[in-house]
Design a protein around this motif. Structure first.
Motif, PDB file in Angstrom:
ATOM      1  N   PRO A  15      -7.582  -2.288  -9.100  1.00 44.40           N
ATOM      2  CA  PRO A  15      -7.037  -2.315  -7.739  1.00 44.40           C
ATOM      3  C   PRO A  15      -7.760  -3.319  -6.844  1.00 44.40           C
ATOM      4  O   PRO A  15      -7.125  -3.969  -6.008  1.00 44.40           O
ATOM      5  CB  PRO A  15      -7.248  -0.884  -7.231  1.00 44.40           C
ATOM      6  CG  PRO A  15      -7.330  -0.048  -8.452  1.00 44.40           C
ATOM      7  CD  PRO A  15      -7.956  -0.935  -9.496  1.00 44.40           C
TER       8      PRO A  15
ATOM      9  N   LEU B 241      -5.898  -6.213  -4.966  1.00 44.72           N
ATOM     10  CA  LEU B 241      -5.920  -6.096  -3.509  1.00 44.72           C
ATOM     11  C   LEU B 241      -6.637  -7.250  -2.826  1.00 44.72           C
ATOM     12  O   LEU B 241      -6.253  -7.662  -1.731  1.00 44.72           O
ATOM     13  CB  LEU B 241      -6.586  -4.767  -3.132  1.00 44.72           C
ATOM     14  CG  LEU B 241      -6.431  -4.236  -1.730  1.00 44.72           C
ATOM     15  CD1 LEU B 241      -4.957  -4.066  -1.391  1.00 44.72           C
ATOM     16  CD2 LEU B 241      -7.150  -2.902  -1.598  1.00 44.72           C
TER      17      LEU B 241
ATOM     18  N   ARG C 275       0.823  -1.216   0.000  1.00 48.40           N
ATOM     19  CA  ARG C 275       0.000   0.000   0.000  1.00 48.40           C
ATOM     20  C   ARG C 275       0.851   1.257   0.000  1.00 48.40           C
ATOM     21  O   ARG C 275       0.590   2.192  -0.755  1.00 48.40           O
ATOM     22  CB  ARG C 275      -0.907   0.010   1.228  1.00 48.40           C
ATOM     23  CG  ARG C 275      -2.059  -0.936   1.152  1.00 48.40           C
ATOM     24  CD  ARG C 275      -2.921  -0.764   2.382  1.00 48.40           C
ATOM     25  NE  ARG C 275      -4.012  -1.714   2.401  1.00 48.40           N
ATOM     26  CZ  ARG C 275      -4.778  -1.923   3.442  1.00 48.40           C
ATOM     27  NH1 ARG C 275      -4.581  -1.257   4.562  1.00 48.40           N
ATOM     28  NH2 ARG C 275      -5.759  -2.797   3.386  1.00 48.40           N
TER      29      ARG C 275
ATOM     30  N   LEU D  74       0.734  -0.946  -5.954  1.00 47.07           N
ATOM     31  CA  LEU D  74      -0.625  -1.205  -6.435  1.00 47.07           C
ATOM     32  C   LEU D  74      -0.990  -0.259  -7.571  1.00 47.07           C
ATOM     33  O   LEU D  74      -1.499  -0.696  -8.614  1.00 47.07           O
ATOM     34  CB  LEU D  74      -1.619  -1.070  -5.275  1.00 47.07           C
ATOM     35  CG  LEU D  74      -3.073  -1.357  -5.586  1.00 47.07           C
ATOM     36  CD1 LEU D  74      -3.260  -2.826  -5.957  1.00 47.07           C
ATOM     37  CD2 LEU D  74      -3.942  -1.011  -4.390  1.00 47.07           C
TER      38      LEU D  74
END
Length: 172
Positions: A87, A91, A60, A65
């Motif tokens: 994302p 994620l 993060r 990302l």
């Protein structure tokens, strides 16, 4: 209806205790033994979980990302889906809480009835936090050979992304 739900847990515990009594099992000692095993298992997987939390924080904070998403953005545009889905797809295998927060932000931005909102909802509900599950399960049994597990699990996450898009585009 809420009263039935509130009473369910004590009734289930009562049934378990009664069953143990009828089978002549020392329920309290068995409970204590299970609690000790649970604490031991928790301590065994704690280093793995700490490592996973650190890795998620690094992903993060580093901007990795965003970089991965910007590289794949032309593909999403060619397929005709919103780049905001990427994302979430990246994620979700890493962080359950992070992906839940991101799904909520997608739903607030685009609306739950939008194509992007539907794809995000289907994707979030049809995938697993792959690395967390691997860390917990493999850490609990102290198994270290992940040769086939990680690729197979990530392939499943990719399939979930593809089918989430297809499902919403064809049926949504």
């Amino acid at each position: 209806m809420a009263q039935v739900g509130a009473a369910a847990m004590p009734v289930i515990i009562g049934i378990i205790v009664l069953y143990g009594f009828l089978k002549n099992v020392d329920v309290f000692d068995t409970f204590l033994e299970g609690a000790k095993e649970g604490i031991t298992s928790s301590l065994q997987i704690l280093p793995t979980l700490i490592g996973l939390i650190v890795a998620v924080s690094m992903v993060r904070a580093s901007g990795l990302l965003e970089m991965l998403c910007s590289l794949a953005e032309p593909l999403t545009k060619a397929v005709g889906i919103s780049p905001e889905i990427l994302p979430l797809a990246i994620l979700r295998p890493i962080s359950g809480s992070g992906s839940s927060a991101y799904t909520l932000s997608i739903l607030q931005q685009f609306g739950p009835d939008s194509e992007t909102g539907k794809i995000a909802s289907v994707l979030a509900s049809s995938t697993e936090t792959t690395f967390y599950a691997i860390a917990v399960y493999f850490g609990a049994c102290q198994y270290k050979k992940l040769r086939y597990t990680v690729p197979a699990a990530l392939l499943g996450d990719c399939a979930a992304l593809i089918f989430a898009v297809l499902t919403v585009k064809l049926l949504g």
